[in-house]
Design an enzyme around this catalytic site. Structure first.
Site, PDB file in Angstrom:
ATOM      1  N   HIS A  73     -14.980   9.026   8.250  1.00  0.00           N
ATOM      2  CA  HIS A  73     -14.226   9.130   6.991  1.00  0.00           C
ATOM      3  C   HIS A  73     -12.980   8.252   7.087  1.00  0.00           C
ATOM      4  O   HIS A  73     -12.367   8.137   8.154  1.00  0.00           O
ATOM      5  CB  HIS A  73     -13.842  10.585   6.722  1.00  0.00           C
ATOM      6  CG  HIS A  73     -13.335  10.783   5.331  1.00  0.00           C
ATOM      7  ND1 HIS A  73     -12.029  10.489   4.980  1.00  0.00           N
ATOM      8  CD2 HIS A  73     -13.946  11.197   4.205  1.00  0.00           C
ATOM      9  CE1 HIS A  73     -11.874  10.733   3.685  1.00  0.00           C
ATOM     10  NE2 HIS A  73     -13.021  11.167   3.188  1.00  0.00           N
TER      11      HIS A  73
ATOM     12  N   GLY B 169     -14.679  14.958  -2.605  1.00  0.00           N
ATOM     13  CA  GLY B 169     -13.515  15.605  -2.016  1.00  0.00           C
ATOM     14  C   GLY B 169     -12.925  16.621  -2.981  1.00  0.00           C
ATOM     15  O   GLY B 169     -13.387  17.754  -3.077  1.00  0.00           O
ATOM     16  N   GLY B 170     -11.917  16.193  -3.747  1.00  0.00           N
ATOM     17  CA  GLY B 170     -11.158  17.102  -4.616  1.00  0.00           C
ATOM     18  C   GLY B 170     -12.021  18.013  -5.483  1.00  0.00           C
ATOM     19  O   GLY B 170     -11.812  19.231  -5.517  1.00  0.00           O
TER      20      GLY B 170
ATOM     21  N   GLY C  60      -9.492  10.092  -3.740  1.00  0.00           N
ATOM     22  CA  GLY C  60      -8.356  10.950  -4.092  1.00  0.00           C
ATOM     23  C   GLY C  60      -7.372  10.315  -5.051  1.00  0.00           C
ATOM     24  O   GLY C  60      -6.263  10.815  -5.223  1.00  0.00           O
TER      25      GLY C  60
ATOM     26  N   GLU D 158     -10.057   8.723   6.278  1.00  0.00           N
ATOM     27  CA  GLU D 158      -8.859   9.413   6.778  1.00  0.00           C
ATOM     28  C   GLU D 158      -8.860   9.474   8.305  1.00  0.00           C
ATOM     29  O   GLU D 158      -7.811   9.407   8.939  1.00  0.00           O
ATOM     30  CB  GLU D 158      -8.766  10.817   6.149  1.00  0.00           C
ATOM     31  CG  GLU D 158      -8.377  10.707   4.675  1.00  0.00           C
ATOM     32  CD  GLU D 158      -8.868  11.833   3.786  1.00  0.00           C
ATOM     33  OE1 GLU D 158      -9.259  12.894   4.288  1.00  0.00           O
ATOM     34  OE2 GLU D 158      -8.880  11.619   2.559  1.00  0.00           O
TER      35      GLU D 158
ATOM     36  N   ASN E  49     -16.716  17.686   0.732  1.00  0.00           N
ATOM     37  CA  ASN E  49     -15.802  17.456   1.853  1.00  0.00           C
ATOM     38  C   ASN E  49     -14.508  18.200   1.524  1.00  0.00           C
ATOM     39  O   ASN E  49     -13.687  17.706   0.771  1.00  0.00           O
ATOM     40  CB  ASN E  49     -15.541  15.959   2.037  1.00  0.00           C
ATOM     41  CG  ASN E  49     -14.540  15.700   3.156  1.00  0.00           C
ATOM     42  OD1 ASN E  49     -14.251  16.586   3.941  1.00  0.00           O
ATOM     43  ND2 ASN E  49     -14.021  14.481   3.220  1.00  0.00           N
ATOM     44  N   TRP E  50     -14.390  19.395   2.092  1.00  0.00           N
ATOM     45  CA  TRP E  50     -13.210  20.217   1.779  1.00  0.00           C
ATOM     46  C   TRP E  50     -11.970  19.723   2.515  1.00  0.00           C
ATOM     47  O   TRP E  50     -10.857  20.147   2.223  1.00  0.00           O
ATOM     48  CB  TRP E  50     -13.486  21.690   2.129  1.00  0.00           C
ATOM     49  CG  TRP E  50     -14.303  22.424   1.104  1.00  0.00           C
ATOM     50  CD1 TRP E  50     -14.996  21.874   0.052  1.00  0.00           C
ATOM     51  CD2 TRP E  50     -14.524  23.837   1.018  1.00  0.00           C
ATOM     52  NE1 TRP E  50     -15.622  22.861  -0.680  1.00  0.00           N
ATOM     53  CE2 TRP E  50     -15.355  24.076  -0.103  1.00  0.00           C
ATOM     54  CE3 TRP E  50     -14.111  24.927   1.775  1.00  0.00           C
ATOM     55  CZ2 TRP E  50     -15.768  25.364  -0.473  1.00  0.00           C
ATOM     56  CZ3 TRP E  50     -14.532  26.211   1.406  1.00  0.00           C
ATOM     57  CH2 TRP E  50     -15.343  26.428   0.290  1.00  0.00           C
TER      58      TRP E  50
HETATM   59  C1  PEP Z   1     -13.508  11.990   0.089  1.00  0.00           C
HETATM   60  O1  PEP Z   1     -12.475  12.372   0.622  1.00  0.00           O
HETATM   61  O2  PEP Z   1     -14.517  11.774   0.772  1.00  0.00           O
HETATM   62  C2  PEP Z   1     -13.502  11.825  -1.357  1.00  0.00           C
HETATM   63  C3  PEP Z   1     -14.458  11.148  -1.916  1.00  0.00           C
HETATM   64  O3  PEP Z   1     -12.458  12.401  -2.033  1.00  0.00           O
HETATM   65  P1  PEP Z   1     -12.260  12.459  -3.653  1.00  0.00           P
HETATM   66  O4  PEP Z   1     -13.578  12.933  -4.228  1.00  0.00           O
HETATM   67  O5  PEP Z   1     -11.178  13.473  -3.838  1.00  0.00           O
HETATM   68  O6  PEP Z   1     -11.919  11.098  -4.086  1.00  0.00           O
END
Ligand code: PEP
Length: 241
Positions: free
Chosen positions: A88, A224-225, A164, A90, A9-10
């Site tokens: 998600h 994500g990251g 995150g 967010e 997930n960019w």
């Molecule tokens: C995400 O945003 O779906 C996620 C899992 O981010 P991260 O891996 O950065 O915690």
């Protein structure tokens, strides 16, 4: 046997140069399905570079029309998407998306043959208050009762406090929630529960991937990251293979 998924997930990150970096890194591994959740504008370049499977990061709840800035399921399909992330945290917190709108998004995707990658998970306050089960039921039951889940559906359990933050859930805790989710699936959908893949998301890194993936009900990751770094994402895929 459920094939593990490494889903990226960019978010609102990345550019054409990063597509080139990942294409050159060639992270494909036969035992692991990769799903690339990318900003919509990068999808054509990723398709040209041979990325599979492609995913939208969100979709409109409407089919077409005067919805400035929105992207329809048909557009994602034309861009080569086979999956789309919806729900998600967010989107839920910053855009006020709830299960009603997410059902409409799900229907739009289904009409185009795109599989939803549906995120759910408890907030930090719910975690602290022992409300994880209630949060999962609130986000999952309406979708199940609407008859939307099929064996190609992918669920991503993402405790919001772990996204995150660098504070991943322990493998034991994540497994206990995944087990609950599969139990709910089994009660509502019978044998299909064994086919639906349930990913964990929240600060997955090369150094915690192996321990998490070893758990019976963790079928992969939404990352994500670490999905923005070819080296780190490659190590996560290796840990799963
Ligand atoms: C995400 O945003 O779906 C996620 C899992 O981010 P991260 O891996 O950065 O915690």
């Amino acid at each position: 046997m459920r094939k593990p998924i490494a889903a990226a997930n960019w978010k609102m990150n990345g550019d054409l140069a990063l597509i080139d970096t990942f294409a050159a890194a060639d992270l494909a591994h036969g035992n692991v399905q990769t799903i690339w959740g990318l900003p919509a504008i990068l999808l054509p370049a990723a398709k040209a570079a041979g990325f599979a499977d492609l995913a939208g990061e969100d979709v409109s709840a409407y089919e077409k029309g005067a919805y400035t800035g929105e992207i329809s399921a048909a557009m994602l399909k034309e861009a080569g998407c086979t999956y789309c992330i919806i729900g998600h945290s967010e989107r839920r917190t910053m855009h006020g998306e709830d299960e009603n709108i997410l059902q409409e998004k799900w229907r739009q995707l289904k009409a185009q043959g795109i599989h939803p990658l549906y995120c759910l998970g408890e907030s930090e306050a719910e975690y602290d208050g022992g409300q994880t089960q209630a949060a999962i039921e609130r986000q999952l039951l309406p979708i199940l009762e609407a008859g939307l889940v099929d064996e190609h559906t992918v669920l991503a359990y993402e405790p919001v406090w772990a996204i995150g933050t660098g504070k991943a859930a322990t493998a034991e805790y994540a497994q206990s929630v995944h087990e609950q989710i599969r139990k709910i699936l089994s009660e509502k959908c019978g044998n299909m529960a064994e086919k639906v893949r349930i990913l964990y998301g929240g600060s997955v890194k090369p150094d915690n991937a192996a321990e998490l993936i070893a758990k019976a009900d963790i079928d992969g990751f939404l990352v994500g990251g670490a999905s923005l770094q070819a080296d780190a994402f490659g190590k996560i895929i290796e840990a799963m293979a």
